[in-house]
Design a protein around this motif. Structure first.
Motif, PDB file in Angstrom:
ATOM      1  N   SER A  37      32.340 -82.298 -47.504  1.00 32.10           N
ATOM      2  CA  SER A  37      33.686 -81.772 -46.922  1.00 32.10           C
ATOM      3  C   SER A  37      33.909 -80.376 -47.266  1.00 32.10           C
ATOM      4  CB  SER A  37      34.886 -82.667 -47.477  1.00 32.10           C
ATOM      5  OG  SER A  37      36.023 -82.096 -47.190  1.00 32.10           O
ATOM      6  N   LYS A  38      34.108 -79.855 -48.525  1.00 34.83           N
ATOM      7  CA  LYS A  38      34.148 -78.525 -48.855  1.00 34.83           C
ATOM      8  C   LYS A  38      33.910 -78.475 -50.360  1.00 34.83           C
ATOM      9  CE  LYS A  38      39.310 -78.698 -49.741  1.00 34.83           C
ATOM     10  NZ  LYS A  38      40.592 -78.052 -49.523  1.00 34.83           N
ATOM     11  N   ILE A  39      34.209 -76.905 -50.510  1.00 33.21           N
ATOM     12  CA  ILE A  39      34.050 -76.732 -52.158  1.00 33.21           C
ATOM     13  C   ILE A  39      35.255 -75.871 -52.553  1.00 33.21           C
ATOM     14  CG2 ILE A  39      32.859 -75.293 -53.823  1.00 33.21           C
ATOM     15  CD1 ILE A  39      30.386 -75.688 -52.265  1.00 33.21           C
ATOM     16  N   SER A  40      35.792 -76.099 -53.609  1.00 30.13           N
ATOM     17  CA  SER A  40      37.058 -75.388 -54.167  1.00 30.13           C
ATOM     18  C   SER A  40      36.929 -73.751 -53.950  1.00 30.13           C
ATOM     19  CB  SER A  40      37.453 -75.668 -55.407  1.00 30.13           C
ATOM     20  OG  SER A  40      36.393 -75.484 -56.479  1.00 30.13           O
ATOM     21  N   LYS A  41      38.163 -73.343 -53.574  1.00 29.16           N
ATOM     22  CA  LYS A  41      37.866 -71.986 -53.557  1.00 29.16           C
ATOM     23  C   LYS A  41      37.682 -71.051 -54.710  1.00 29.16           C
ATOM     24  CE  LYS A  41      40.842 -68.049 -51.905  1.00 29.16           C
ATOM     25  NZ  LYS A  41      42.191 -67.545 -51.174  1.00 29.16           N
ATOM     26  N   ASN A  42      37.980 -71.636 -56.002  1.00 29.95           N
ATOM     27  CA  ASN A  42      37.753 -71.062 -57.434  1.00 29.95           C
ATOM     28  C   ASN A  42      37.044 -72.104 -58.271  1.00 29.95           C
ATOM     29  OD1 ASN A  42      39.241 -68.513 -56.912  1.00 29.95           O
ATOM     30  ND2 ASN A  42      40.939 -69.803 -56.648  1.00 29.95           N
ATOM     31  N   ASP A  43      36.631 -71.689 -59.204  1.00 31.73           N
ATOM     32  CA  ASP A  43      36.162 -72.311 -60.299  1.00 31.73           C
ATOM     33  C   ASP A  43      37.120 -72.706 -61.247  1.00 31.73           C
ATOM     34  OD1 ASP A  43      36.089 -70.533 -61.957  1.00 31.73           O
ATOM     35  OD2 ASP A  43      33.723 -70.074 -61.890  1.00 31.73           O
ATOM     36  N   VAL A  44      36.932 -73.376 -62.332  1.00 24.71           N
ATOM     37  CA  VAL A  44      38.135 -73.887 -63.256  1.00 24.71           C
ATOM     38  C   VAL A  44      38.373 -72.756 -64.154  1.00 24.71           C
ATOM     39  CG1 VAL A  44      36.518 -74.736 -65.078  1.00 24.71           C
ATOM     40  CG2 VAL A  44      38.639 -75.760 -64.740  1.00 24.71           C
ATOM     41  N   LEU A  45      37.547 -71.615 -64.422  1.00 25.04           N
ATOM     42  CA  LEU A  45      38.133 -70.564 -65.122  1.00 25.04           C
ATOM     43  C   LEU A  45      38.520 -69.623 -64.195  1.00 25.04           C
ATOM     44  CD1 LEU A  45      35.306 -70.401 -67.994  1.00 25.04           C
ATOM     45  CD2 LEU A  45      37.717 -71.544 -68.008  1.00 25.04           C
ATOM     46  N   HIS A  46      38.406 -69.470 -62.933  1.00 24.92           N
ATOM     47  CA  HIS A  46      38.805 -68.602 -61.987  1.00 24.92           C
ATOM     48  C   HIS A  46      38.186 -67.159 -62.193  1.00 24.92           C
ATOM     49  CE1 HIS A  46      42.055 -71.446 -61.192  1.00 24.92           C
ATOM     50  NE2 HIS A  46      42.353 -70.654 -60.243  1.00 24.92           N
ATOM     51  N   ASP A  47      36.768 -67.222 -62.985  1.00 24.01           N
ATOM     52  CA  ASP A  47      36.228 -66.129 -62.985  1.00 24.01           C
ATOM     53  C   ASP A  47      35.045 -65.993 -61.742  1.00 24.01           C
ATOM     54  OD1 ASP A  47      34.165 -67.908 -63.631  1.00 24.01           O
ATOM     55  OD2 ASP A  47      33.955 -66.896 -65.715  1.00 24.01           O
ATOM     56  N   ASN A  48      34.783 -67.262 -61.139  1.00 24.08           N
ATOM     57  CA  ASN A  48      33.922 -67.273 -60.289  1.00 24.08           C
ATOM     58  C   ASN A  48      32.502 -66.712 -60.381  1.00 24.08           C
ATOM     59  OD1 ASN A  48      36.026 -68.600 -58.896  1.00 24.08           O
ATOM     60  ND2 ASN A  48      36.286 -67.151 -57.427  1.00 24.08           N
ATOM     61  N   SER A  49      31.863 -66.661 -61.731  1.00 30.05           N
ATOM     62  CA  SER A  49      30.599 -66.018 -61.776  1.00 30.05           C
ATOM     63  C   SER A  49      29.603 -66.783 -61.242  1.00 30.05           C
ATOM     64  CB  SER A  49      30.544 -66.101 -63.426  1.00 30.05           C
ATOM     65  OG  SER A  49      30.514 -67.487 -64.041  1.00 30.05           O
ATOM     66  N   TYR A  50      29.579 -67.969 -60.750  1.00 28.46           N
ATOM     67  CA  TYR A  50      28.604 -68.477 -60.270  1.00 28.46           C
ATOM     68  C   TYR A  50      28.761 -68.515 -58.859  1.00 28.46           C
ATOM     69  CZ  TYR A  50      24.866 -71.958 -58.974  1.00 28.46           C
ATOM     70  OH  TYR A  50      23.551 -72.445 -58.506  1.00 28.46           O
ATOM     71  N   PRO A  51      27.794 -67.938 -57.877  1.00 31.55           N
ATOM     72  CA  PRO A  51      27.843 -67.771 -56.217  1.00 31.55           C
ATOM     73  C   PRO A  51      28.313 -69.055 -55.684  1.00 31.55           C
ATOM     74  CG  PRO A  51      25.878 -66.774 -57.039  1.00 31.55           C
ATOM     75  CD  PRO A  51      26.502 -67.556 -58.319  1.00 31.55           C
ATOM     76  N   ARG A  52      29.443 -69.342 -55.420  1.00 29.97           N
ATOM     77  CA  ARG A  52      30.032 -70.303 -54.639  1.00 29.97           C
ATOM     78  C   ARG A  52      29.139 -70.766 -53.273  1.00 29.97           C
ATOM     79  NH1 ARG A  52      33.809 -70.803 -50.523  1.00 29.97           N
ATOM     80  NH2 ARG A  52      34.940 -72.700 -50.265  1.00 29.97           N
ATOM     81  N   GLU A  53      28.496 -69.996 -52.690  1.00 23.29           N
ATOM     82  CA  GLU A  53      27.691 -69.904 -51.450  1.00 23.29           C
ATOM     83  C   GLU A  53      26.582 -70.751 -51.894  1.00 23.29           C
ATOM     84  OE1 GLU A  53      29.076 -66.972 -52.482  1.00 23.29           O
ATOM     85  OE2 GLU A  53      30.596 -66.434 -50.981  1.00 23.29           O
ATOM     86  N   ASP A  54      26.011 -70.560 -52.974  1.00 28.66           N
ATOM     87  CA  ASP A  54      24.665 -71.008 -53.467  1.00 28.66           C
ATOM     88  C   ASP A  54      25.184 -72.584 -53.411  1.00 28.66           C
ATOM     89  OD1 ASP A  54      23.859 -68.617 -53.545  1.00 28.66           O
ATOM     90  OD2 ASP A  54      23.050 -68.851 -55.872  1.00 28.66           O
ATOM     91  N   LEU A  55      26.265 -72.759 -53.961  1.00 30.05           N
ATOM     92  CA  LEU A  55      26.470 -74.501 -53.896  1.00 30.05           C
ATOM     93  C   LEU A  55      26.647 -75.161 -52.528  1.00 30.05           C
ATOM     94  CD1 LEU A  55      29.259 -74.390 -56.720  1.00 30.05           C
ATOM     95  CD2 LEU A  55      26.820 -75.180 -56.847  1.00 30.05           C
ATOM     96  N   TYR A  56      27.216 -74.146 -51.713  1.00 25.66           N
ATOM     97  CA  TYR A  56      27.330 -74.771 -50.169  1.00 25.66           C
ATOM     98  C   TYR A  56      25.812 -75.321 -49.718  1.00 25.66           C
ATOM     99  CZ  TYR A  56      27.656 -74.314 -45.221  1.00 25.66           C
ATOM    100  OH  TYR A  56      27.633 -74.890 -43.785  1.00 25.66           O
ATOM    101  N   TYR A  57      25.002 -74.326 -49.888  1.00 25.00           N
ATOM    102  CA  TYR A  57      23.786 -74.494 -49.378  1.00 25.00           C
ATOM    103  C   TYR A  57      23.260 -75.696 -50.208  1.00 25.00           C
ATOM    104  CZ  TYR A  57      23.928 -70.709 -46.010  1.00 25.00           C
ATOM    105  OH  TYR A  57      24.396 -70.026 -44.811  1.00 25.00           O
TER     106      TYR A  57
END
Length: 276
Positions: A37-57
């Motif tokens: 369905s989707k990935i959360s806009k932020n990670d739990v620490l809100h530093d988004n150090s891991y590329p969210r786009e990589d998780l999508y693919y």
């Protein structure tokens, strides 16, 4: 980084406590398929150090099937599962971690239940690989957690209804070294020309107080210099050639560089933040 290590430590403690103090309930569900369905806009620490786009693919094509008491992910794993009910404070192992995840869930309009339903392997030697070793079942969702992001799978959509990544970009962070005052990333937009990539960037920039001053329309090979609001921001547009555009945003506290390069199979956008 220290915060992330602390969070990882707290989660490890929670998993150990979870393993020794929880008893599962048998589940017997009709055949149900959960689609990405989707990935959360932020990670739990809100530093988004891991590329969210990589998780999508990584997970956009994943389907999770539950048939009776069997969880199956085609080409990944198949295992007998049971359901464990736990209060959030017990599952997250600390008030601090619980608060962080409550914030993340609320941001995604997911009310945190009094009891979490955890779907996990019945036999310890038949565990699915992370992040599918433990899944939170809530309403019509299965929720996996990877790199602090929530990855949502729903039984209420079909593959054709899956919302793709908004721009199909693939991004990676740039490493300038610990002592550098630079940071940034490079994103590749497949099958998009420079003009289309700039348009996508401009639309996203309207959410940013400074970048919203970017010109919406650029004439190819015509350079511009804009002074914004009494000189607090200067934006320079410089064409290297018809397939390469450099944009500089000059602030009193530093410079942001946008480098657009059109290639045969798409356009690359490099963003560099230079602090004074």
């Amino acid at each position: 980084m220290k915060n992330r290590k602390l969070l990882d430590f707290l989660l490890i403690i929670g998993v150990v406590a979870f393993s020794f103090n929880s008893f599962g309930k048998q589940i017997n569900l009709p055949e149900t398929t959960y689609f990405y369905s989707k990935i959360s806009k932020n990670d739990v620490l809100h530093d988004n150090s891991y590329p969210r786009e990589d998780l999508y693919y990584l997970y956009k094509d994943i389907q999770i099937k539950i048939i009776g008491d069997t969880l199956e992910i085609p080409n990944v794993c198949s295992t007998k599962v049971h359901k464990i009910e736990q209060k959030p404070i017990v599952y997250w192992s600390s008030f601090e971690t619980e608060k962080l995840y409550n914030t993340l869930f609320n941001e995604e309009n997911l009310p945190v239940k009094e009891q979490l339903n955890i779907i996990t392997a019945l036999y310890t030697d038949k565990i699915c690989p992370q992040p599918f070793d433990e899944l939170i079942m809530q309403d019509h969702l299965l929720i996996a957690i990877k790199e602090g992001y929530l990855i949502l799978f729903s039984d209420q959509i079909s593959p054709s209804a899956i919302e793709p990544n908004k721009d199909d970009s693939i991004c990676k962070n740039l490493n300038f070294g610990d002592a550098s005052y630079k940071s940034g990333n490079t994103c590749f937009f497949p099958n998009k020309q420079l003009s289309a990539t700039y348009e996508l960037y401009w639309k996203k920039a309207q959410e940013d107080e400074d970048k919203k001053h970017l010109r919406q329309i650029l004439e190819p090979m015509k350079n511009y210099k804009d002074i914004i609001e009494k000189g607090y921001l200067e934006i320079n547009y410089h064409w290297i050639n018809i397939k390469e555009l450099n944009v500089e945003l000059l602030f009193s506290g530093g410079v942001t560089e946008l480098i657009f390069k059109q290639k045969d199979d798409g356009t690359e956008l490099t963003t560099i933040y230079n602090a004074d």
